[in-house]
Every structure is written in structure tokens, then in C-alpha cells.
Design an enzyme around this catalytic site. Structure first.
Site, PDB file in Angstrom:
ATOM      1  N   LYS A  14     156.960  -4.255  35.322  1.00 11.26           N
ATOM      2  CA  LYS A  14     156.520  -2.641  35.258  1.00 11.26           C
ATOM      3  C   LYS A  14     154.933  -2.946  34.923  1.00 11.26           C
ATOM      4  O   LYS A  14     154.196  -2.237  35.685  1.00 11.26           O
ATOM      5  CB  LYS A  14     157.143  -2.133  34.915  1.00 11.26           C
ATOM      6  CG  LYS A  14     158.651  -1.806  34.979  1.00 11.26           C
ATOM      7  CD  LYS A  14     158.763  -0.048  34.200  1.00 11.26           C
ATOM      8  CE  LYS A  14     158.976  -0.313  32.944  1.00 11.26           C
ATOM      9  NZ  LYS A  14     160.099  -1.564  33.117  1.00 11.26           N
ATOM     10  N   ARG A  89     162.560   7.766  30.973  1.00  7.73           N
ATOM     11  CA  ARG A  89     162.929   6.590  31.137  1.00  7.73           C
ATOM     12  C   ARG A  89     164.748   7.596  31.087  1.00  7.73           C
ATOM     13  O   ARG A  89     165.737   7.089  30.599  1.00  7.73           O
ATOM     14  CB  ARG A  89     163.361   6.243  29.946  1.00  7.73           C
ATOM     15  CG  ARG A  89     162.489   4.319  29.883  1.00  7.73           C
ATOM     16  CD  ARG A  89     162.055   3.554  28.821  1.00  7.73           C
ATOM     17  NE  ARG A  89     162.294   2.731  28.910  1.00  7.73           N
ATOM     18  CZ  ARG A  89     161.520   1.526  28.915  1.00  7.73           C
ATOM     19  NH1 ARG A  89     159.992   2.155  28.122  1.00  7.73           N
ATOM     20  NH2 ARG A  89     161.095   0.000  28.436  1.00  7.73           N
ATOM     21  N   ARG A 128     159.282 -14.373  27.492  1.00  8.42           N
ATOM     22  CA  ARG A 128     157.334 -13.810  27.371  1.00  8.42           C
ATOM     23  C   ARG A 128     157.878 -13.618  25.865  1.00  8.42           C
ATOM     24  O   ARG A 128     156.971 -13.786  24.763  1.00  8.42           O
ATOM     25  CB  ARG A 128     157.670 -12.016  27.723  1.00  8.42           C
ATOM     26  CG  ARG A 128     156.465 -11.335  27.403  1.00  8.42           C
ATOM     27  CD  ARG A 128     156.207 -10.359  27.888  1.00  8.42           C
ATOM     28  NE  ARG A 128     158.001  -9.055  27.552  1.00  8.42           N
ATOM     29  CZ  ARG A 128     158.003  -7.869  28.027  1.00  8.42           C
ATOM     30  NH1 ARG A 128     157.170  -7.640  29.188  1.00  8.42           N
ATOM     31  NH2 ARG A 128     159.285  -6.920  26.833  1.00  8.42           N
ATOM     32  N   ARG A 134     155.855  -9.649  20.146  1.00  9.24           N
ATOM     33  CA  ARG A 134     156.822  -8.448  20.352  1.00  9.24           C
ATOM     34  C   ARG A 134     158.212  -9.045  19.576  1.00  9.24           C
ATOM     35  O   ARG A 134     159.316  -9.941  19.826  1.00  9.24           O
ATOM     36  CB  ARG A 134     157.073  -7.685  21.914  1.00  9.24           C
ATOM     37  CG  ARG A 134     155.897  -7.713  22.403  1.00  9.24           C
ATOM     38  CD  ARG A 134     156.172  -6.527  23.827  1.00  9.24           C
ATOM     39  NE  ARG A 134     157.536  -5.857  23.551  1.00  9.24           N
ATOM     40  CZ  ARG A 134     157.834  -5.222  24.759  1.00  9.24           C
ATOM     41  NH1 ARG A 134     156.391  -4.939  25.703  1.00  9.24           N
ATOM     42  NH2 ARG A 134     158.692  -3.852  24.650  1.00  9.24           N
ATOM     43  N   ARG A 145     168.554  -3.147  25.492  1.00  9.19           N
ATOM     44  CA  ARG A 145     167.393  -2.853  26.096  1.00  9.19           C
ATOM     45  C   ARG A 145     167.820  -2.902  27.253  1.00  9.19           C
ATOM     46  O   ARG A 145     167.975  -1.507  28.153  1.00  9.19           O
ATOM     47  CB  ARG A 145     166.093  -3.809  26.170  1.00  9.19           C
ATOM     48  CG  ARG A 145     165.914  -3.665  24.497  1.00  9.19           C
ATOM     49  CD  ARG A 145     163.956  -4.296  24.143  1.00  9.19           C
ATOM     50  NE  ARG A 145     163.561  -4.190  25.552  1.00  9.19           N
ATOM     51  CZ  ARG A 145     162.332  -5.239  25.923  1.00  9.19           C
ATOM     52  NH1 ARG A 145     162.507  -6.316  24.864  1.00  9.19           N
ATOM     53  NH2 ARG A 145     161.572  -4.956  26.133  1.00  9.19           N
TER      54      ARG A 145
HETATM   55  P1  AMP Z   1     158.918  -0.916  27.512  1.00 13.80           P
HETATM   56  O1  AMP Z   1     157.275  -1.794  26.654  1.00 13.80           O
HETATM   57  O2  AMP Z   1     158.529  -0.019  27.970  1.00 13.80           O
HETATM   58  O3  AMP Z   1     159.423  -2.360  27.324  1.00 13.80           O
HETATM   59  O4  AMP Z   1     159.022  -0.154  25.647  1.00 13.80           O
HETATM   60  C1  AMP Z   1     159.465  -1.134  24.690  1.00 13.80           C
HETATM   61  C2  AMP Z   1     160.162  -0.034  23.986  1.00 13.80           C
HETATM   62  O5  AMP Z   1     159.578   1.198  23.458  1.00 13.80           O
HETATM   63  C3  AMP Z   1     161.762   0.433  24.286  1.00 13.80           C
HETATM   64  O6  AMP Z   1     162.470  -0.177  23.887  1.00 13.80           O
HETATM   65  C4  AMP Z   1     161.822   2.015  23.307  1.00 13.80           C
HETATM   66  O7  AMP Z   1     162.271   1.218  22.194  1.00 13.80           O
HETATM   67  C5  AMP Z   1     160.195   2.725  23.463  1.00 13.80           C
HETATM   68  N1  AMP Z   1     160.039   2.620  24.371  1.00 13.80           N
HETATM   69  C6  AMP Z   1     159.536   3.133  25.601  1.00 13.80           C
HETATM   70  N2  AMP Z   1     158.948   4.366  26.262  1.00 13.80           N
HETATM   71  C7  AMP Z   1     159.890   4.680  25.963  1.00 13.80           C
HETATM   72  C8  AMP Z   1     160.615   6.228  26.591  1.00 13.80           C
HETATM   73  N3  AMP Z   1     159.996   5.965  27.635  1.00 13.80           N
HETATM   74  N4  AMP Z   1     161.345   6.806  25.800  1.00 13.80           N
HETATM   75  C9  AMP Z   1     162.375   6.412  25.087  1.00 13.80           C
HETATM   76  N5  AMP Z   1     161.961   5.184  24.523  1.00 13.80           N
HETATM   77  C10 AMP Z   1     160.700   4.292  24.750  1.00 13.80           C
END
Ligand code: AMP
Length: 193
Positions: A14, A89, A128, A134, A145
Site C-alpha cells: 500500500k 482499518r 523490510r 521499524r 498485525r
Molecule cells: P502501517 O504503517 O499502516 O502498517 O501502520 C503501523 C501501525 O500503526 C499499525 O500496526 C497500527 O498500530 C497503527 N495504525 C496505522 N493506521 C491505523 C489505523 N487506521 N487505525 C488504527 N491503527 C493504525
């Protein structure tokens, strides 16, 4: 305005695809993951709270994320449209987004869902982790996750499908070929800017 949601599990590409889509079609890219990581880095109150969830591979509470998105949409007055990456989400987030956009006299036009087999997702995320720095890209948190994705996020696809907005795209090709598949759908609505 044209508003797009790029949907998919962690590791489906994404983030990478959103950057190319945003620059090709001149859309404002909103990634809740990036916004949250920025808050964590700046050690804001929101960031300190969010980090507790992120480090465990859990979703940050809806009200925190929705508030953040709301101010981001307000800041981008003259955008041609938005690409939402990693948001919504949960079904509550999807409903809140519909309301926020309705208030701006606009709506979600299209949701593109990237399908990638689970073994490939884990391989990509572990890979990654070696370079991203991260703290949530390690095998234990990755598994959580993906579990969180299946229980809370997958139902969001049904929400958009019921509104006839969902298109599924195979995301296990090369980055360039996956982009071409996504572009084919987007260009039914708008051409490169
Ligand atoms: P991402 O970079 O999109 O994989 O997000 C990393 C982490 O941020 C996720 O595992 C969640 O803990 C948090 N996060 C990101 N976007 C959301 C969302 N829309 N709702 C809730 N938690 C989020």
C-alpha cells in the site's frame, strides 16, 4: 474531487503504490501509519499513547486515528482528491470517514484492495524489518498485525463492497506491474495530472 482508498494487509505494498499513485494523479497522500510514526518520533502525547499499541501490533483506538485524519483533511483545502493509505482499518473508521467527506460535499469513489498470499506478506515484512528500522517489523509483531487485520480490518472490504466501491487487484506481481493494474481502475475516473 476523486477520493481513493488503497486497502490491504500489512506488507501488501500500500505504502509503495500510494506514493506513485499520489504523484501520478496529483492526489494528497494520507498514511495514518506515517502520521502516527511522526507523532511517536516527536514524542507528542498522541504519539506516546499510540506507541503502546503500535509496538504490540495492535490497532490504535479509533477516536485517536479519526481525530488525526479529520485535521489532515481540513488542512488540505485545495487537494484534487485524497489517497487514503492504511485507513480506514475498522468499520467505525469507514463510517467516520464517510461522514467527514460528506461534510466536505465529497465521498469515497473507489477502494482498491491488494490481494497478496500470507506467506509472501510475512516474507516481505521480515525482509523490510532488516532495513526499515521499524520496531513493529519483527516476526512476533508481524504475526499479531496480520491477526488484527483479519479480525478488524477485513470486514471493511465488505462495507465498501456493499456500497459497490470495491475492486480487488492481485498484489504479488512486480511493483511496476501491480501499479499498471491499479492504474487501469483509477483511469476509469481520472487521468494522470
Ligand atoms: P502501517 O504503517 O499502516 O502498517 O501502520 C503501523 C501501525 O500503526 C499499525 O500496526 C497500527 O498500530 C497503527 N495504525 C496505522 N493506521 C491505523 C489505523 N487506521 N487505525 C488504527 N491503527 C493504525
Amino acid at each position: 474531487m476523486f477520493n481513493l482508498v488503497l486497502f490491504g494487509p500489512p506488507g501488501s505494498g500500500k505504502g509503495t503504490q500510494s506514493i506513485t499513485i499520489a504523484s501520478t494523479y496529483h492526489l494528497q497522500h494520507i498514511s495514518t501509519g506515517d502520521l502516527l510514526r511522526d507523532e511517536v518520533e516527536r514524542q507528542t502525547a498522541l504519539g506516546v499513547e499510540a506507541k503502546k499499541y503500535m509496538d504490540q501490533g495492535l490497532l490504535v483506538p479509533d477516536e485517536v486515528v479519526i481525530g488525526m485524519i479529520s485535521s489532515k483533511i481540513d488542512e488540505s483545502q485545495d487537494a484534487r482528491g485524497f489517497i487514503f493509505d492504511g485507513f480506514p482499518r475498522t468499520k467505525a473508521q469507514a463510517e467516520a470517514l464517510d461522514k467527514l467527506l460528506e461534510f466536505k460535499n465529497t465521498k469515497i469513489d473507489l477502494v482498491l484492495a491488494l490481494d497478496v498470499p500470507e506467506a509472501e506478506l510475512i516474507k516481505r515484512l521480515v525482509g523490510r524489518g532488516a532495513s526499515s528500522g521499524r520496531s513493529d517489523d519483527n516476526e512476533e509483531v508481524i504475526t499479531k498485525r496480520i491477526k488484527e487485520y483479519h479480525s478488524k480490518t477485513e470486514p471493511v472490504a465488505n462495507y465498501y463492497d456493499a456500497h459497490d466501491k470495491l475492486e480487488r487487484v492481485k498484489g504479488d506481481h512486480s511493483i511496476e506491474d501491480t501499479f499498471k493494474l491499479l492504474a487501469r481502475h483509477i483511469e476509469k475516473y481520472l487521468l494522470p495530472a
